[in-house]
Design a protein around this motif. Structure first.
Motif, PDB file in Angstrom:
ATOM      1  N   THR A 351       0.817  -1.216   0.000  1.00 55.70           N
ATOM      2  CA  THR A 351       0.000   0.000   0.000  1.00 55.70           C
ATOM      3  C   THR A 351       0.847   1.262   0.000  1.00 55.70           C
ATOM      4  O   THR A 351       0.316   2.364  -0.081  1.00 55.70           O
ATOM      5  CB  THR A 351      -0.891   0.028   1.249  1.00 55.70           C
ATOM      6  OG1 THR A 351      -0.044   0.022   2.414  1.00 55.70           O
ATOM      7  CG2 THR A 351      -1.823  -1.166   1.297  1.00 55.70           C
ATOM      8  N   ASN A 385      -4.595   5.232  -0.509  1.00 55.18           N
ATOM      9  CA  ASN A 385      -4.539   4.389   0.688  1.00 55.18           C
ATOM     10  C   ASN A 385      -4.508   5.196   1.981  1.00 55.18           C
ATOM     11  O   ASN A 385      -5.052   4.758   3.001  1.00 55.18           O
ATOM     12  CB  ASN A 385      -3.343   3.445   0.597  1.00 55.18           C
ATOM     13  CG  ASN A 385      -3.646   2.259  -0.297  1.00 55.18           C
ATOM     14  OD1 ASN A 385      -4.753   1.720  -0.284  1.00 55.18           O
ATOM     15  ND2 ASN A 385      -2.679   1.860  -1.105  1.00 55.18           N
ATOM     16  N   ARG A 388      -8.145   6.055   2.431  1.00 55.05           N
ATOM     17  CA  ARG A 388      -8.951   4.887   2.808  1.00 55.05           C
ATOM     18  C   ARG A 388      -8.660   4.447   4.239  1.00 55.05           C
ATOM     19  O   ARG A 388      -9.553   3.947   4.935  1.00 55.05           O
ATOM     20  CB  ARG A 388      -8.710   3.739   1.816  1.00 55.05           C
ATOM     21  CG  ARG A 388      -9.211   4.070   0.410  1.00 55.05           C
ATOM     22  CD  ARG A 388      -9.061   2.911  -0.544  1.00 55.05           C
ATOM     23  NE  ARG A 388     -10.051   1.873  -0.294  1.00 55.05           N
ATOM     24  CZ  ARG A 388     -11.297   1.901  -0.723  1.00 55.05           C
ATOM     25  NH1 ARG A 388     -11.740   2.930  -1.451  1.00 55.05           N
ATOM     26  NH2 ARG A 388     -12.127   0.910  -0.466  1.00 55.05           N
ATOM     27  N   LYS A 389      -7.436   4.644   4.673  1.00 57.86           N
ATOM     28  CA  LYS A 389      -7.100   4.299   6.062  1.00 57.86           C
ATOM     29  C   LYS A 389      -7.873   5.191   7.030  1.00 57.86           C
ATOM     30  O   LYS A 389      -8.427   4.721   8.027  1.00 57.86           O
ATOM     31  CB  LYS A 389      -5.599   4.432   6.300  1.00 57.86           C
ATOM     32  CG  LYS A 389      -5.161   3.878   7.656  1.00 57.86           C
ATOM     33  CD  LYS A 389      -3.661   3.868   7.788  1.00 57.86           C
ATOM     34  CE  LYS A 389      -3.244   3.049   9.001  1.00 57.86           C
ATOM     35  NZ  LYS A 389      -3.416   1.592   8.816  1.00 57.86           N
ATOM     36  N   GLU A 393     -11.575   2.117   5.434  1.00 61.48           N
ATOM     37  CA  GLU A 393     -11.887   1.253   4.300  1.00 61.48           C
ATOM     38  C   GLU A 393     -10.695   0.368   3.952  1.00 61.48           C
ATOM     39  O   GLU A 393      -9.551   0.684   4.292  1.00 61.48           O
ATOM     40  CB  GLU A 393     -12.276   2.105   3.087  1.00 61.48           C
ATOM     41  CG  GLU A 393     -13.532   2.927   3.320  1.00 61.48           C
ATOM     42  CD  GLU A 393     -13.838   3.897   2.199  1.00 61.48           C
ATOM     43  OE1 GLU A 393     -14.994   4.366   2.142  1.00 61.48           O
ATOM     44  OE2 GLU A 393     -12.929   4.193   1.394  1.00 61.48           O
ATOM     45  N   LYS A 394     -10.967  -0.723   3.270  1.00 59.30           N
ATOM     46  CA  LYS A 394      -9.894  -1.651   2.907  1.00 59.30           C
ATOM     47  C   LYS A 394      -8.952  -0.985   1.902  1.00 59.30           C
ATOM     48  O   LYS A 394      -9.382  -0.215   1.060  1.00 59.30           O
ATOM     49  CB  LYS A 394     -10.490  -2.932   2.328  1.00 59.30           C
ATOM     50  CG  LYS A 394     -11.211  -3.779   3.369  1.00 59.30           C
ATOM     51  CD  LYS A 394     -11.733  -5.063   2.760  1.00 59.30           C
ATOM     52  CE  LYS A 394     -12.418  -5.915   3.822  1.00 59.30           C
ATOM     53  NZ  LYS A 394     -12.958  -7.170   3.247  1.00 59.30           N
ATOM     54  N   PHE A 622      -6.989  -8.362   0.074  1.00 59.89           N
ATOM     55  CA  PHE A 622      -8.090  -7.580  -0.520  1.00 59.89           C
ATOM     56  C   PHE A 622      -7.557  -6.885  -1.757  1.00 59.89           C
ATOM     57  O   PHE A 622      -6.518  -6.243  -1.726  1.00 59.89           O
ATOM     58  CB  PHE A 622      -8.607  -6.524   0.456  1.00 59.89           C
ATOM     59  CG  PHE A 622      -9.600  -5.590  -0.184  1.00 59.89           C
ATOM     60  CD1 PHE A 622     -10.909  -5.967  -0.346  1.00 59.89           C
ATOM     61  CD2 PHE A 622      -9.199  -4.354  -0.676  1.00 59.89           C
ATOM     62  CE1 PHE A 622     -11.817  -5.126  -0.964  1.00 59.89           C
ATOM     63  CE2 PHE A 622     -10.098  -3.512  -1.287  1.00 59.89           C
ATOM     64  CZ  PHE A 622     -11.419  -3.909  -1.423  1.00 59.89           C
TER      65      PHE A 622
END
Length: 626
Positions: A351, A385, A388-389, A393-394, A622
């Motif tokens: 990531t 990322n 999303r963190k 979220e994944k 994922f």
């Protein structure tokens, strides 16, 4: 002052990271040393090329900005390797550097949730093992739940010209001298690389009659999938060559070269060696190409691609003037080398988040890469990322079989860097599938799933995909009979006649038959199909066997690629692993079994032992499926 995400540095990585975060709805701060030098192109005035074109188009399909800014500011565009296979064909655009900077800054300044601010970051604020924000040299602190570091060549940047050196991130710009020490205190392993750039010369002093014109395409093209293809303005580039006199000047003064004198002793990119390095390494060569490229519409500066050097400024003038067409050329800016710090990228996850400090991401040249395009895609992945963190979220994980971006990130983490990394088509095992022309079909669903392309854009891609399927269906069903008139048509297009009926699908498999030849055989109608869809169908038909084989290989590797290794795994507790494997796995801490298998020194036997010991304990990765 509190934000959700802070991005440090506004080069190509920083711009994409900040835009991805802000467009995800996060309150984002973009900090840069100089707000007047955003998205600067300190080296070549171009975007794209082999491998790099694939990166830019993948970025575009996911919702990035680089391709769209390129379309708005390009001054020439062309298709490279047109006579070769589709896996290595690529777009390359010459851009107006200043227009590119201005357009990217305009986009940043008008993006909701994004704040642009000038400041030099001196430290990363950490609480426990989690990032808290950044501190700048002025004394201000900014808090955030995630930080993306994209410092380019600015960490303890040192410019070298001949025997002269001074601290600078780029020519005429202040370096970041304090952040490296802070990163070392936080436990990061740091090393140094160098890169260099050629002199720029005044266009009015060049004798173009002694050079070869390198013109752009005169057909509708666009870098972005979301821009209409059109015939762009086209300003010529030019080609000339060094000669024995050039090489003699360099050889007789080679002791003045920083790479010979020891003024520069760090590794630079082998794909773009300096002219003095070429003379040292290839003494048998009588000439090397030099491409003369305009830096923009409203400037007389011309870039000398192939004449990179950091020799003394006076010597650079002699080298330039020894080249055909450049006998009277006057240098506007000398070439130079720049040394800078980077972190060893094996300290990152897929990531691009640090394995040491949660919420801290790195992207671009600080990860040991070279190139605007490599930086941009890393910035996008890190920015997505980070956002999303914060949102719980994944993460977005791109694998080698899905994209060149996945290849780039995986290589950085698993392979030891001996020079600044750049993408080549040869680095991708599945390059026939990961083409520049089909990046939208491969990556648009990811863009939709992360919310960075609209439903309308995604529907456009699905429509193109349906178009391709429809074309292939029609080609399979349309039979060509062995009639005299049809054989005359086949003769005209340079292929053998037929004595039995054949489908247009099978006919198109012939190497000499092109999709445009089929138009006449379809009664002069294309059925309203787009040029892009027709080309996609042709590639899929002609390379069907190879594509099926690569898809089969991907399927075989899927089991290794889709499983995470436990973060806290103690490899020294696993009996049967070689000592080298234990050391390498402990140092790199690969995310997946597939990634572990690509680490130098890890054997298939080690992987078998690893899987046997961890049976039932592996977690599914994922990822965004197409």
């Amino acid at each position: 002052m509190n934000y959700d995400v802070i991005v440090v540095g506004a080069g190509h990585a920083g711009c994409e990271a900040a835009l991805a975060s802000a467009r995800s709805g996060l309150k984002t701060l973009l900090l840069t040393i100089n707000v007047d030098r955003i998205a600067l192109m300190p080296c070549n005035p171009s975007i794209g090329g082999m491998g790099k074109s694939q990166l830019v188009r993948e970025l575009d399909a996911m919702g990035g900005q680089m391709a769209r800014v390129t379309d708005k500011t390009l001054i020439q565009i062309k298709v490279l390797n047109r006579k070769k296979g589709p896996a290595v064909q690529a777009l390359r655009a010459q851009v107006d550097k200043k227009e590119y900077e201005n357009e990217m800054k305009r986009v940043l300044e008008n993006t909701e949730n994004l704040t642009l601010r000038q400041g030099t970051v001196s430290r990363i604020l950490v609480k426990g093992s989690r990032v808290e924000g950044v501190g700048v040299e002025s004394g201000l602190k900014f808090k955030a739940g995630a930080v993306v570091v994209t410092t380019g060549t600015f960490l303890r940047g040192r410019i070298v010209i001949g025997k002269k050196d001074y601290w600078a991130g780029r020519m005429g710009e202040y370096p970041a001298l304090n952040l490296t020490g802070n990163l070392i205190k936080l436990g990061f392993d740091i090393d140094r690389f160098q890169t260099a750039t050629p002199p720029r010369v005044d266009k009015r002093t060049i004798n173009f009659s002694k050079t070869e014109i390198q013109a752009g395409e005169e057909e509708p093209l666009s870098f972005s999938f979301w821009d209409e293809e059109k015939i762009h303005r086209s300003i010529n580039c030019y080609l000339t060559y060094t000669n024995r006199e050039t090489h003699k000047v360099i050889s007789e003064n080679i002791e003045d070269s920083p790479i010979k004198s020891g003024m520069v002793n760090t590794s630079g990119p082998r794909h773009c060696p300096s002219i003095d390095r070429k003379v040292i390494n290839f003494p048998e060569k009588s000439k090397h190409p030099v491409f003369i490229e305009p830096e923009g519409v409203n400037t007389n500066e011309m870039y000398l691609q192939g004449l990179t050097t950091s020799m003394p400024a006076g010597m650079q003038q002699k080298i330039v003037n020894s080249v055909n067409g450049l006998e009277n050329a006057r240098i506007v800016r000398p070439g130079y080398a720049v040394e800078y710090d980077y972190i060893i990228p094996s300290q990152l996850n897929l990531t691009l988040e640090s394995k040491k400090i949660e919420g801290l991401y790195f992207a671009g040249q600080i990860n040991g890469t070279s190139g605007y395009e490599e930086a941009a895609v890393q910035g996008f992945v890190a920015g997505v990322n980070a956002a999303r963190k914060i949102k719980g979220e994944k993460p977005l994980v791109l694998t080698r079989d899905s994209s060149y971006t996945g290849v780039l990130i995986d290589d950085l983490i698993t392979k030891e860097l001996i020079e600044p990394y750049r993408v080549y088509t040869s680095r991708a095992e599945y390059r026939l599938i990961l083409r520049s022309d089909n990046a939208d079909i491969r990556m648009a669903k990811i863009g939709k799933d992360i919310g960075l392309i609209s439903k309308k854009q995604y529907e456009e891609v699905k429509k193109r995909e349906r178009e391709v399927d429809e074309i292939m269906s029609r080609l399979k069903s349309r039979m060509l009979k062995p009639e005299h008139e049809n054989n005359l048509i086949l003769e005209r297009i340079g292929t053998e006649g037929i004595d039995s009926s054949i489908s247009l699908y099978k006919l198109l498999k012939r190497p000499e038959v092109k999709i445009e030849n089929i138009e006449e055989l379809l009664n002069g109608k294309k059925g309203g199909f787009s040029r892009q869809a027709l080309k996609q169908a042709e590639i899929r038909i002609k390379y069907e066997g190879y594509i099926i084989r690569q898809l089969s290989e991907i399927k075989k590797m899927e089991g290794l690629e889709r499983y995470y290794l436990p973060v806290d795994l103690n490899y020294f507790d696993i009996s049967g692993l070689t000592y080298e494997a234990r050391e390498k796995l402990t140092k790199i801490k690969p995310d997946t079994i597939g990634q572990a298998s690509r680490i130098a020194g890890i054997s298939p036997a080690d992987i078998s032992i690893l899987m046997l010991n961890l049976k039932g304990k592996l977690n599914r990765v994922f990822s965004f499926e197409n």
